[in-house]
Write an enzyme that holds these catalytic residues in place. Structure first.
Site, PDB file in Angstrom:
ATOM      1  N   ASP A 166      48.386  14.139  -9.506  1.00  0.00           N
ATOM      2  CA  ASP A 166      49.275  15.100 -10.737  1.00  0.00           C
ATOM      3  C   ASP A 166      48.512  15.766 -11.815  1.00  0.00           C
ATOM      4  O   ASP A 166      47.524  15.111 -12.506  1.00  0.00           O
ATOM      5  CB  ASP A 166      50.116  14.011 -11.475  1.00  0.00           C
ATOM      6  CG  ASP A 166      51.350  13.339 -10.778  1.00  0.00           C
ATOM      7  OD1 ASP A 166      50.867  13.277  -9.565  1.00  0.00           O
ATOM      8  OD2 ASP A 166      52.366  12.771 -11.179  1.00  0.00           O
ATOM      9  N   LYS A 229      56.386  19.663 -12.191  1.00  0.00           N
ATOM     10  CA  LYS A 229      56.886  18.286 -13.000  1.00  0.00           C
ATOM     11  C   LYS A 229      56.786  18.552 -14.268  1.00  0.00           C
ATOM     12  O   LYS A 229      55.900  19.532 -14.986  1.00  0.00           O
ATOM     13  CB  LYS A 229      55.591  17.239 -12.653  1.00  0.00           C
ATOM     14  CG  LYS A 229      55.633  15.849 -13.539  1.00  0.00           C
ATOM     15  CD  LYS A 229      54.557  15.059 -13.195  1.00  0.00           C
ATOM     16  CE  LYS A 229      54.435  13.951 -14.039  1.00  0.00           C
ATOM     17  NZ  LYS A 229      53.382  12.917 -13.915  1.00  0.00           N
ATOM     18  N   LYS A 265      59.679  16.780 -10.195  1.00  0.00           N
ATOM     19  CA  LYS A 265      59.605  15.454 -10.632  1.00  0.00           C
ATOM     20  C   LYS A 265      59.818  15.587 -12.327  1.00  0.00           C
ATOM     21  O   LYS A 265      58.900  16.198 -12.910  1.00  0.00           O
ATOM     22  CB  LYS A 265      58.113  14.798 -10.423  1.00  0.00           C
ATOM     23  CG  LYS A 265      57.630  13.635 -10.982  1.00  0.00           C
ATOM     24  CD  LYS A 265      56.360  13.190 -10.641  1.00  0.00           C
ATOM     25  CE  LYS A 265      55.916  11.784 -11.399  1.00  0.00           C
ATOM     26  NZ  LYS A 265      54.958  11.336 -11.040  1.00  0.00           N
TER      27      LYS A 265
END
Length: 329
Positions: A166, A229, A265
């Site tokens: 991430d 995300k 996400k």
């Protein structure tokens, strides 16, 4: 979806898509991206009241939500012991007697997300399972460390066993509309990840406008992001429904143009079971059922799991239990 269907889908091998290879930077496409804020906010405001699932159907959707959680600990006081307990919870997220009452087994969370230093104990604790370790990287959460160190951090995390990375983008590239710089940065991050999948954290609460969110989403996908995300969870504003709608529609547009599916996400601030149901209904309506799989949708959360387990106990017993009965480990 009833509980028997949830059991079957939980035990299927994770369906995998061809990875998004990215594409050449198309600034004309980016310039044409707009966001009608009032229309987006009206659509988002209508979501919680439009879809309602009850009883067995609600239990099945909550079980589905569990399989989509990146169970996360990102605290300065994280220890190997805490991470091992979290991994144990990832393996067995719901108490056995509740799963037995629901007629379900084989439920796990989608991944465990940790800082780099906690990758090794997480990998060890998850050995023998199919649960991947995700690591936050690139100077998380601000993303302001020297660029070569951010690349090196990715490489070290992959070497340590992280299957998902991430990363955080440089917000200044978005705020100054320097799309070439954002594209080049994201492309370098993707290359450093190698076979590990990369989730691009946009930190949407710091991007100023929904149009910036839409354009940044598109740039990251053009540069090869496997997921986009919302947030690090450390901003003052994290995942929201309007931001989610913008990002999801960018994903849909990218798929329509290229044929490649990119995952989504939402992270930060999603702590209630009823909120997870709203997000799942949004994904189903805007992207379709294929995105309701762990390889294309994740919740970045920790406390969400506890509330879902509490709601499942209420479904089974008719009574709410105290939160401490559903601890993370």
């Amino acid at each position: 979806m009833d509980s028997q269907t949830a059991e079957r889908t939980a035990q299927l091998p994770q369906v995998t898509e061809p990875r998004n290879p990215g594409m050449a930077l198309d600034l004309d496409w980016v310039a044409n991206v707009q966001a009608n804020t009032s229309a987006i906010e009206r659509r988002a405001a209508s979501l919680p009241g439009r879809r309602s699932v009850k009883k067995d159907y609600q239990a099945a959707w909550l079980l589905k939500a569990i399989t989509l959680i990146d169970l996360t600990t990102l605290s300065g006081d994280d220890t190997a012991g805490r991470v091992r307990r979290l991994c144990s919870k990832a393996r067995q997220p719901v108490r056995t007697e509740l799963l037995d009452a629901l007629g379900v087994d084989g439920i796990t969370t989608g991944a465990v997300c940790v800082y780099h230093d906690m990758i090794a104990p997480a990998v060890q604790a998850l050995q023998g399972s199919d649960i991947p370790v995700a690591a936050v990287s690139t100077g998380f959460p601000a993303g302001l460390s020297p660029f070569h160190l951010r690349l090196a951090e990715i490489e070290e995390s992959v070497k340590a066993g992280a299957k998902e990375i991430d990363i955080v983008i440089s917000r200044r590239h978005v705020l100054t509309q320097n799309w070439q710089a954002l594209y080049d940065e994201m492309k370098a991050f993707r290359a450093a990840c190698g076979d590990a999948h990369v989730k691009a954290i946009l930190a949407t609460g710091e991007l100023g406008t929904l149009r910036n969110v839409a354009r940044a989403s598109l740039i990251c996908m053009m540069a090869g992001a496997d997921f986009i995300k919302t947030s690090t969870g450390k901003e003052s504003v994290n995942a929201t429904l309007p931001v989610s709608l913008v990002m999801i529609r960018a994903i849909r547009d990218y798929y329509d143009r290229t044929g490649y599916r990119v995952g989504y996400k939402p992270a930060g601030g999603i702590s209630k079971a009823k909120d997870s149901l709203v997000y799942l209904s949004l994904i189903k309506e805007e992207l379709g059922d294929r995105w309701l799989m762990p390889d294309l949708f994740r919740f970045g959360a920790s406390s969400l799991l506890g509330d879902i387990e509490r709601q499942l106990e209420h479904h089974v017993t008719g009574a709410y239990s105290a939160g401490y009965r559903h601890a993370m480990g």
